[in-house]
Enzyme design. Sequence first.
Site, PDB file in Angstrom:
ATOM      1  N   GLY A  46       0.819  -1.200   0.000  1.00  0.00           N
ATOM      2  CA  GLY A  46       0.000   0.000   0.000  1.00  0.00           C
ATOM      3  C   GLY A  46       0.852   1.249   0.000  1.00  0.00           C
ATOM      4  N   CYS A  47       0.273   2.342   0.446  1.00  0.00           N
ATOM      5  CA  CYS A  47       0.987   3.619   0.484  1.00  0.00           C
ATOM      6  C   CYS A  47       2.291   3.475   1.255  1.00  0.00           C
ATOM      7  CB  CYS A  47       0.113   4.687   1.133  1.00  0.00           C
ATOM      8  SG  CYS A  47       0.921   6.284   1.299  1.00  0.00           S
ATOM      9  N   PHE A  48       3.378   3.915   0.644  1.00  0.00           N
ATOM     10  CA  PHE A  48       4.685   3.686   1.269  1.00  0.00           C
ATOM     11  C   PHE A  48       4.918   4.507   2.527  1.00  0.00           C
ATOM     12  CE2 PHE A  48       6.340   6.072  -2.776  1.00  0.00           C
ATOM     13  CZ  PHE A  48       5.711   7.256  -2.405  1.00  0.00           C
ATOM     14  N   TRP A  49       4.120   5.529   2.782  1.00  0.00           N
ATOM     15  CA  TRP A  49       4.291   6.318   4.006  1.00  0.00           C
ATOM     16  C   TRP A  49       4.208   5.437   5.254  1.00  0.00           C
ATOM     17  CZ3 TRP A  49       0.105  10.509   2.561  1.00  0.00           C
ATOM     18  CH2 TRP A  49       0.590  11.311   1.521  1.00  0.00           C
TER      19      TRP A  49
END
Length: 229
Positions: free
Chosen positions: A50-53
């Site tokens: 998912g979102c790498f953050w």
Amino acid sequence: MTLGAVALLAAAAAFKIVPSMAAEKAVVIPAPADDLAPATATETAVLAGGCFWGVQGVFQHVKGVTNAVSGYAGGDEKTARYETVGSGRTGHAEAVAITYDPKQISYGRILQIYFSVAHNPTELNRQGPDRGTQYRSTVFAQNDEQARVAKAYIAQLGQTGSFGAPIATTIELQKRFFPAEAYHQDYLTLNPNQPYIVINDLPKVANLQKVFPERYRADPVLVGKRVSG
């Protein structure tokens, strides 16, 4: 962050959503029965969830991790840009390159944290509010041994039924990793009050501390100025 994520932020602002209302729960899973042989040199694992953050933020708090860089893997260098990857047509996934000391933490334990608290491996081409192949669950194995261990662990988790649903995680071997733009690095630490981070990602760090207290460190290892973009 997709249009679905934007909608989630709007909902958070309108209804004052708190993390416990939206965050995924951690899944307590067994350690892998198989692991890489002990090594003396620094190793790298590249994981997409998912979102790498959030994935970066989790592993920056893991003892034994010496660096965690957000980036792109699975496609060509010329398309490894945030605006292009967001189209979902580049073959890239948002990924994190995790550099770790194998004397402190093993590849298998990295995978255990990845499957348990960093993302939901049962979601196909999505995570939370984000949709598209760029948010797929993928282990970008750096060599045949990493691929072997990851494949065995996925099979093990499938046999135990730990998630109550099939695991959608794929394994892609020896795909290049390209660091993301500088403004994506250390995003969780630098933006702790951003609604997307509060709802989706800070609970993952809290789950890391709860489920893996012996592996949690309060002070994250940050990329800082080591990545340009």
